[in-house]
Design a protein around this motif. Structure first.
Motif, PDB file in Angstrom:
ATOM      1  N   GLU A   1       1.101  -1.109   0.095  1.00 17.08           N
ATOM      2  CA  GLU A   1       0.024   0.083   0.035  1.00 17.08           C
ATOM      3  C   GLU A   1       0.911   1.281   0.077  1.00 17.08           C
ATOM      4  OE1 GLU A   1      -3.351   0.907   2.898  1.00 17.08           O
ATOM      5  OE2 GLU A   1      -3.913  -1.062   2.109  1.00 17.08           O
ATOM      6  N   PHE A   2       2.050   1.118   0.711  1.00 20.47           N
ATOM      7  CA  PHE A   2       2.892   2.189   0.633  1.00 20.47           C
ATOM      8  C   PHE A   2       3.528   2.517  -0.752  1.00 20.47           C
ATOM      9  CE2 PHE A   2       3.063   1.437   5.232  1.00 20.47           C
ATOM     10  CZ  PHE A   2       3.174   2.876   5.880  1.00 20.47           C
ATOM     11  N   VAL A   3       3.743   1.390  -1.260  1.00 19.01           N
ATOM     12  CA  VAL A   3       4.317   1.587  -2.738  1.00 19.01           C
ATOM     13  C   VAL A   3       3.152   2.496  -3.541  1.00 19.01           C
ATOM     14  CG1 VAL A   3       5.330   0.436  -4.858  1.00 19.01           C
ATOM     15  CG2 VAL A   3       5.936  -0.301  -2.170  1.00 19.01           C
ATOM     16  N   ILE A   4       2.091   1.651  -3.645  1.00 14.15           N
ATOM     17  CA  ILE A   4       1.187   2.108  -4.381  1.00 14.15           C
ATOM     18  C   ILE A   4       0.642   3.837  -4.131  1.00 14.15           C
ATOM     19  CG2 ILE A   4      -1.405   1.908  -4.854  1.00 14.15           C
ATOM     20  CD1 ILE A   4      -1.067  -1.103  -4.523  1.00 14.15           C
ATOM     21  N   GLU A   5       0.642   4.117  -2.849  1.00 14.06           N
ATOM     22  CA  GLU A   5       0.263   5.326  -2.219  1.00 14.06           C
ATOM     23  C   GLU A   5       1.406   6.180  -3.072  1.00 14.06           C
ATOM     24  OE1 GLU A   5      -0.208   6.244   1.639  1.00 14.06           O
ATOM     25  OE2 GLU A   5      -1.971   4.777   1.863  1.00 14.06           O
ATOM     26  N   GLY A   6       2.971   5.846  -2.798  1.00 15.98           N
ATOM     27  CA  GLY A   6       3.558   6.860  -3.464  1.00 15.98           C
ATOM     28  C   GLY A   6       3.675   6.774  -5.024  1.00 15.98           C
ATOM     29  N   LEU A   7       3.270   5.833  -5.877  1.00 14.56           N
ATOM     30  CA  LEU A   7       3.081   5.890  -7.073  1.00 14.56           C
ATOM     31  C   LEU A   7       2.037   6.665  -7.347  1.00 14.56           C
ATOM     32  CD1 LEU A   7       3.527   2.148  -8.324  1.00 14.56           C
ATOM     33  CD2 LEU A   7       5.147   4.118  -9.044  1.00 14.56           C
ATOM     34  N   ILE A   8       0.863   6.773  -6.853  1.00 16.78           N
ATOM     35  CA  ILE A   8      -0.341   7.458  -6.889  1.00 16.78           C
ATOM     36  C   ILE A   8       0.065   9.019  -6.872  1.00 16.78           C
ATOM     37  CG2 ILE A   8      -2.607   8.115  -6.574  1.00 16.78           C
ATOM     38  CD1 ILE A   8      -3.195   5.371  -5.717  1.00 16.78           C
ATOM     39  N   ARG A   9       0.855   8.870  -5.756  1.00 15.15           N
ATOM     40  CA  ARG A   9       1.096  10.569  -5.393  1.00 15.15           C
ATOM     41  C   ARG A   9       1.880  11.279  -6.549  1.00 15.15           C
ATOM     42  NH1 ARG A   9       3.003  10.099  -0.068  1.00 15.15           N
ATOM     43  NH2 ARG A   9       0.746  10.474   0.353  1.00 15.15           N
ATOM     44  N   LEU A  10       3.043  10.113  -7.056  1.00 12.36           N
ATOM     45  CA  LEU A  10       3.767  10.738  -8.096  1.00 12.36           C
ATOM     46  C   LEU A  10       2.886  11.100  -9.330  1.00 12.36           C
ATOM     47  CD1 LEU A  10       7.171  10.675  -8.433  1.00 12.36           C
ATOM     48  CD2 LEU A  10       6.878   8.679  -9.747  1.00 12.36           C
ATOM     49  N   ALA A  11       2.075  10.186  -9.646  1.00 13.22           N
ATOM     50  CA  ALA A  11       1.374  10.391 -10.832  1.00 13.22           C
ATOM     51  C   ALA A  11       0.645  11.446 -10.789  1.00 13.22           C
ATOM     52  CB  ALA A  11       0.503   8.961 -11.022  1.00 13.22           C
ATOM     53  N   GLY A  12      -0.046  11.799  -9.685  1.00 11.59           N
ATOM     54  CA  GLY A  12      -0.634  13.103  -9.515  1.00 11.59           C
ATOM     55  C   GLY A  12       0.043  14.350  -9.855  1.00 11.59           C
ATOM     56  N   VAL A  13       1.140  14.466  -9.018  1.00 18.59           N
ATOM     57  CA  VAL A  13       1.960  15.505  -9.026  1.00 18.59           C
ATOM     58  C   VAL A  13       2.586  15.746 -10.397  1.00 18.59           C
ATOM     59  CG1 VAL A  13       4.264  16.536  -8.190  1.00 18.59           C
ATOM     60  CG2 VAL A  13       2.554  15.355  -6.702  1.00 18.59           C
ATOM     61  N   SER A  14       2.919  14.324 -11.244  1.00 21.38           N
ATOM     62  CA  SER A  14       3.537  14.747 -12.423  1.00 21.38           C
ATOM     63  C   SER A  14       2.398  15.158 -13.395  1.00 21.38           C
ATOM     64  CB  SER A  14       4.120  13.214 -12.882  1.00 21.38           C
ATOM     65  OG  SER A  14       2.956  12.270 -13.137  1.00 21.38           O
ATOM     66  N   THR A  15       1.120  14.919 -13.211  1.00 21.44           N
ATOM     67  CA  THR A  15       0.072  15.477 -14.157  1.00 21.44           C
ATOM     68  C   THR A  15       0.221  16.894 -14.057  1.00 21.44           C
ATOM     69  OG1 THR A  15      -1.035  13.364 -13.387  1.00 21.44           O
ATOM     70  CG2 THR A  15      -2.230  14.950 -14.829  1.00 21.44           C
ATOM     71  N   ILE A  16       0.151  17.416 -13.016  1.00 18.76           N
ATOM     72  CA  ILE A  16       0.157  18.900 -13.039  1.00 18.76           C
ATOM     73  C   ILE A  16       1.333  19.425 -13.529  1.00 18.76           C
ATOM     74  CG2 ILE A  16       0.397  20.717 -11.219  1.00 18.76           C
ATOM     75  CD1 ILE A  16      -1.099  19.053  -9.192  1.00 18.76           C
ATOM     76  N   PHE A  17       2.683  18.674 -13.169  1.00 19.32           N
ATOM     77  CA  PHE A  17       3.967  19.155 -13.914  1.00 19.32           C
ATOM     78  C   PHE A  17       3.780  19.041 -15.492  1.00 19.32           C
ATOM     79  CE2 PHE A  17       8.408  17.883 -14.944  1.00 19.32           C
ATOM     80  CZ  PHE A  17       8.927  19.150 -14.599  1.00 19.32           C
ATOM     81  N   ILE A  18       3.303  17.968 -15.961  1.00 16.05           N
ATOM     82  CA  ILE A  18       3.223  17.987 -17.457  1.00 16.05           C
ATOM     83  C   ILE A  18       2.245  18.794 -18.003  1.00 16.05           C
ATOM     84  CG2 ILE A  18       1.997  16.351 -19.210  1.00 16.05           C
ATOM     85  CD1 ILE A  18       3.374  14.161 -17.396  1.00 16.05           C
ATOM     86  N   VAL A  19       1.151  19.061 -17.514  1.00 11.18           N
ATOM     87  CA  VAL A  19       0.209  20.142 -17.980  1.00 11.18           C
ATOM     88  C   VAL A  19       0.899  21.473 -17.917  1.00 11.18           C
ATOM     89  CG1 VAL A  19      -2.057  21.406 -17.546  1.00 11.18           C
ATOM     90  CG2 VAL A  19      -1.891  18.816 -17.467  1.00 11.18           C
ATOM     91  N   GLY A  20       1.697  21.966 -17.020  1.00 17.11           N
ATOM     92  CA  GLY A  20       2.450  22.956 -16.888  1.00 17.11           C
ATOM     93  C   GLY A  20       3.557  23.172 -18.018  1.00 17.11           C
ATOM     94  N   LEU A  21       4.087  22.010 -18.231  1.00 16.73           N
ATOM     95  CA  LEU A  21       5.111  21.993 -19.421  1.00 16.73           C
ATOM     96  C   LEU A  21       4.370  22.321 -20.767  1.00 16.73           C
ATOM     97  CD1 LEU A  21       7.390  19.065 -18.558  1.00 16.73           C
ATOM     98  CD2 LEU A  21       8.091  21.653 -18.448  1.00 16.73           C
ATOM     99  N   ILE A  22       3.313  21.642 -20.924  1.00 15.86           N
ATOM    100  CA  ILE A  22       2.355  21.850 -22.261  1.00 15.86           C
ATOM    101  C   ILE A  22       2.265  23.045 -22.372  1.00 15.86           C
ATOM    102  CG2 ILE A  22       0.312  20.956 -23.295  1.00 15.86           C
ATOM    103  CD1 ILE A  22       0.386  18.331 -22.054  1.00 15.86           C
ATOM    104  N   PHE A  23       1.848  23.727 -21.278  1.00 14.78           N
ATOM    105  CA  PHE A  23       0.977  25.098 -21.541  1.00 14.78           C
ATOM    106  C   PHE A  23       2.405  25.919 -21.672  1.00 14.78           C
ATOM    107  CE2 PHE A  23      -0.488  29.304 -19.873  1.00 14.78           C
ATOM    108  CZ  PHE A  23      -1.305  29.267 -20.878  1.00 14.78           C
ATOM    109  N   LEU A  24       3.644  25.674 -21.079  1.00 13.41           N
ATOM    110  CA  LEU A  24       4.878  26.548 -21.230  1.00 13.41           C
ATOM    111  C   LEU A  24       5.296  26.388 -22.610  1.00 13.41           C
ATOM    112  CD1 LEU A  24       7.110  26.293 -18.158  1.00 13.41           C
ATOM    113  CD2 LEU A  24       6.023  28.093 -19.221  1.00 13.41           C
ATOM    114  N   PHE A  25       5.173  25.221 -23.324  1.00  7.52           N
ATOM    115  CA  PHE A  25       5.763  25.104 -24.557  1.00  7.52           C
ATOM    116  C   PHE A  25       4.584  25.685 -25.557  1.00  7.52           C
ATOM    117  CE2 PHE A  25       5.435  22.052 -28.383  1.00  7.52           C
ATOM    118  CZ  PHE A  25       6.675  22.116 -28.898  1.00  7.52           C
ATOM    119  N   LEU A  26       3.526  25.386 -25.446  1.00  5.19           N
ATOM    120  CA  LEU A  26       2.452  26.268 -26.273  1.00  5.19           C
ATOM    121  C   LEU A  26       2.883  27.643 -26.375  1.00  5.19           C
ATOM    122  CD1 LEU A  26      -1.161  24.940 -25.589  1.00  5.19           C
ATOM    123  CD2 LEU A  26       0.261  25.087 -27.669  1.00  5.19           C
ATOM    124  N   LEU A  27       3.136  28.309 -25.038  1.00 10.65           N
ATOM    125  CA  LEU A  27       3.343  29.763 -25.053  1.00 10.65           C
ATOM    126  C   LEU A  27       4.692  30.003 -25.889  1.00 10.65           C
ATOM    127  CD1 LEU A  27       2.803  30.879 -21.164  1.00 10.65           C
ATOM    128  CD2 LEU A  27       1.395  31.376 -23.545  1.00 10.65           C
TER     129      LEU A  27
END
Lengths: 308, 320
Positions: free
Chosen positions: B31-57
């Motif tokens: 459960e710890f591993v999965i929680e960690g992965l989910i947290r990583l996935a969630g944060v990386s999504t925000i990060f990726i959306v930010g990158l996409i917007f920067l690239f578009l800009l």
């Protein structure tokens, strides 16, 4: 409690897929730097793959050439893709193809862009194409002058009765702007070949992504008018006889009228290489421009180059 | 798994390690591993959306800086001759989307009401999978159908050509229907059963209950369903490109404008991406259109998101 555990699984799957996609595009999206690609073309003696891309007008011809050439030189493989002249030239500028097919000359702006990337494009005329103006078979109009065509495609004439047809609105069909056929038609018909003419297609012109789009709309729309390469005209379309001026003869497009110059809308088809072609590519181009290659040109409904 | 102390000096650390192991055991280490992965996935999504917007800009901003705004929002789109008016494209997207909404919202909401309030369970069991199949049809297949079958039909209705905004709207309506239906059905489901019971108990008919009690109670959820349907419609590309005619034309105002060919923002990007040389003004302008699309969908999603927040703070009723 029907939706408790499933969304979690789904959203996790979506996240994973999203991450993978981003990773993949991040790795694969970066194009090779142009200088490197240019070098690859120059030293392509061991590499036997020729990347050939561009004009949709030329794509069938290029495929036929590539297939026949493979029988003669099985060691050379030629990858042909379409997409439009602009697409091919952009790929040449970006250094991702060896030969760009174009149904129009490269523009000065494009030459500059290529030179800025360290590529000096070299031009070869590979065939001649007569551009047919086509309508629905039920349309009573069967001949037009260049002036009338210009008025029709700029939207100054909007009803068929103004050119001797039915009282019906004219539906304009054109290829997309990345098509060399589009640009050629713009320069030679819409602008009548006048350098200082700034006319452009009427905004209500339907821009079709492919020749097939034009054919299928023409087939079902009796009020449509379009244009396409002679080799692409089907039995369900009627070709219009075109005259340079009101006093000159009306000529139907054909291989003969295209090669003797009597048909007014005929153009050269080009291949561009990135720099002077290497041995393999030069041999291929010589073969295309020779009797064997030009025989295929005639087979496909295009006009062969005059052979010395 | 657990370690035994070897000497007194390492005692403290080994004890704490073994305590962690004990805890891991007790609460399932994965459960710890999965929680960690989910947290990583969630944060990386925000990060990726930010990158996409920067690239578009980065790629699209020059269009807004180099082209005078008057011209950028001007009436003529003909990029190969340097005319970069994106107004007709915005109008095109707007007409097609509004048309789709007008068709899809009544159909979607009534379907959801039927499914959620009226249909007996066995009908639901049959209908729901079909709606899911509808959402699974690849848009290019619908586009092909529209091109071959729908366009001639529209032309027969009296339009000058079958390739019109209306044809695109019809297709988009069908593409956004599954979204609208399933989300609004969820919203109806979330209305506590007591509301219905109370309404029926004071003598309301089923129709009165639905119209006066259930629909108002589910209002915000229904609005979200519509918003997400719009988001689905405005971002669709290939199917629209095949059936709207792609004429960068601004049709005269009026109901007739639905039956004119239009060129949408998405179709423009798709049709012209291949032709542009990197770094040219045309290239930047296509990314500029991308920025506008991004902002529109962002606005739609954040409005929908705010409404979701408002709704989820309500008490969810248990129906089953």
């Amino acid at each position: 409690m029907k939706t408790d555990s499933k969304p979690l699984v789904y959203s996790m799957a979506v996240l994973v897929i999203l991450m993978l996609t981003v990773l993949l595009t991040a790795c694969g999206g970066a194009p090779p730097p142009p200088a490197e690609a240019g070098a690859a073309v120059e030293s392509s003696a061991p590499a036997r793959t020729i990347q050939n891309k561009g004009s949709d007008t030329l794509v069938n011809l290029a495929l036929a050439w590539a297939e026949r050439y493979r029988e003669i030189r099985p060691d050379v493989s030629i990858a042909v893709t379409g997409g439009g002249s602009g697409t091919g030239i952009a790929a040449l500028i970006n250094g991702t193809v060896d030969i760009a097919n174009a149904s129009r000359k490269m523009k000065d702006k494009e030459f500059e862009a290529a030179r800025a990337n360290g590529i000096e494009p070299v031009e070869f005329v590979v065939a001649i194409d007569a551009l047919a103006v086509v309508v629905h078979p039920d349309n009573p109009v069967d001949r037009l002058t260049i002036d009338q065509l210009a008025d029709i495609f700029t939207g100054r004439i909007t009803n068929w009765k103004e050119v001797g047809g039915n009282d019906a609105p004219i539906i304009l069909l054109s290829r997309e702007t990345n098509s060399g056929t589009h640009v050629y038609f713009l320069e030679e018909v819409v602008r009548k070949g006048e350098k200082d003419n700034e006319d452009i297609f009427a905004p209500q012109t339907l821009l079709m992504p492919s020749s097939v789009g034009i054919t299928s709309e023409l087939r079902r729309n009796p009020n449509a008018i379009g244009y396409d390469g002679l080799g692409y005209v089907t039995e369900e379309e009627k070709m219009i006889a075109v005259a340079r001026t009101a006093s000159s003869p009306y000529v139907l497009p054909s291989v003969e009228s295209g090669s003797d110059g009597s048909y007014p809308i005929a153009r050269n088809l080009y291949m561009y290489t990135a720099g002077e072609p290497s041995d393999v590519i030069a041999e291929y181009l010589d073969w295309i421009r020779g009797p064997e290659g030009q025989a295929i040109v005639a087979e496909l409904g295009f006009v062969p180059l005059p052979q010395e | 798994m657990s370690t035994t102390p070897i000497s007194g000096e390492t005692n403290v650390s080994t004890v704490s390690v073994s305590m962690i192991f004990q805890r891991l055991k007790a609460t399932n280490w994965y459960e710890f591993v999965i929680e960690g992965l989910i947290r990583l996935a969630g944060v990386s999504t925000i990060f990726i959306v930010g990158l996409i917007f920067l690239f578009l800009l980065r790629e699209g901003l020059p269009a807004f800086l180099d082209i005078p705004l008057r011209q950028l929002f001007g009436p003529r789109w003909y990029p190969i001759e340097g005319r970069f008016g994106i107004w007709p494209l915005m109008v095109g997207s707007f007409i097609v989307t509004v048309g789709a909404v007008i068709i899809a919202v009544p159909l979607g909401l009534t379907t959801a009401i039927y499914l959620g309030e009226i249909a007996p369970p066995w009908q639901r069991e049959i209908l729901k999978p079909f709606i899911e199949v509808l959402s699974g049809i690849p848009s290019i297949v619908l586009g092909f159908l529209g091109w071959v079958a729908l366009a001639p039909l529209v032309q027969r209705l009296g339009a000058p050509t079958g390739l019109t905004a209306f044809t695109g709207s019809l297709l988009l309506a069908y593409m956004s229907l599954p979204t609208i239906i399933s989300i609004s059905e969820d919203a109806l489901y979330a209305v506590p059963k007591e509301y219905r019971d109370a309404a029926l108990a004071i003598g309301a008919t089923q129709w009165q209950t639905i119209w006066r009690v259930v629909l108002p109670a589910a209002r915000s959820g229904l609005v979200i369903a519509v918003m997400l349907g719009i988001g689905r419609a405005i971002g669709e590309t290939m199917a629209v490109m095949m059936v709207t005619g792609n004429a960068a034309n601004i049709p005269p105002l009026g109901p007739g404008m639905l039956f004119q060919p239009v060129r949408t923002m998405t179709a423009t990007i798709a049709a012209e991406m291949g032709e542009v040389a990197k770094g040219s003004l045309h290239y930047n302008t296509l990314f500029g259109i991308g920025i506008i699309l991004f902002l529109i969908t962002l606005a739609i999603n954040s409005i929908a998101g705010r409404l979701v927040g408002a709704q989820s703070s309500r008490r969810r009723g248990g129906q089953l």
